[in-house]
Write an enzyme that holds these catalytic residues in place. Structure first.
Site, PDB file in Angstrom:
ATOM      1  N   ASP A   1     -16.861  -6.300  25.861  1.00 18.07           N
ATOM      2  CA  ASP A   1     -17.097  -5.387  26.979  1.00 18.07           C
ATOM      3  C   ASP A   1     -18.581  -5.386  27.353  1.00 18.07           C
ATOM      4  O   ASP A   1     -19.369  -6.197  26.836  1.00 18.07           O
ATOM      5  CB  ASP A   1     -16.590  -3.976  26.647  1.00 18.07           C
ATOM      6  N   LEU A   2     -18.978  -4.488  28.229  1.00 13.29           N
ATOM      7  CA  LEU A   2     -20.363  -4.424  28.691  1.00 13.29           C
ATOM      8  C   LEU A   2     -21.357  -4.133  27.566  1.00 13.29           C
ATOM      9  O   LEU A   2     -22.539  -4.457  27.668  1.00 13.29           O
ATOM     10  CB  LEU A   2     -20.514  -3.369  29.787  1.00 13.29           C
TER      11      LEU A   2
END
Length: 130
Positions: free
Chosen positions: A18-19
């Site tokens: 994810d980010l």
């Protein structure tokens, strides 16, 4: 220490993160499922062949305890053992990062069987030699 029946080594791919740069929590279910399928293959169990015979093996419950995060490029092992509990076959699965042998995830996965649309009493797991 658990007596594992099976182990598979995998590597985190960039797109699974994810980010924040860590593996998305939903991806861990894919890792667990892949390990279960590979384990069943070692037992000569094919989901396609079972389905063709009207036998469905289905997850009824998953518990996951996240301990440490995996990040892009990490190599890890998914280890499992099984236990019969009444109608269910329970998979106890652990994920370890290989670089430091850190426990990253503990999971308990309950699997049930259905034959021709009817819930099986669990004897299907004995038949399949789990």
């Amino acid at each position: 220490m658990a007596d594992y029946l099976f182990e598979i080594e995998l590597k985190v791919r960039d797109y699974e993160c994810d980010l924040q740069g860590i593996v998305n929590n939903a991806i861990y279910q894919s890792y667990l499922e892949h390990a279960r399928h590979e384990y069943l293959a070692t037992k000569s169990v094919s989901f396609k062949e079972l389905t063709d015979k009207g036998i469905l093996l289905m997850v009824s419950r998953i518990e996951m305890d996240f301990k440490r995060s995996l990040t892009s490029g990490d190599r890890f092992a998914v280890k499992l053992r099984t236990e019969r509990q009444g109608l269910k076959l329970v998979f106890y699965q652990d994920i370890y990062r290989l670089s430091d042998n850190a426990l990253c995830l503990k999971a308990k996965v309950d699997v049930i069987g259905q034959i021709n649309g009817k819930l099986n009493r669990g004897d299907i797991f004995d038949t399949l030699n789990f």
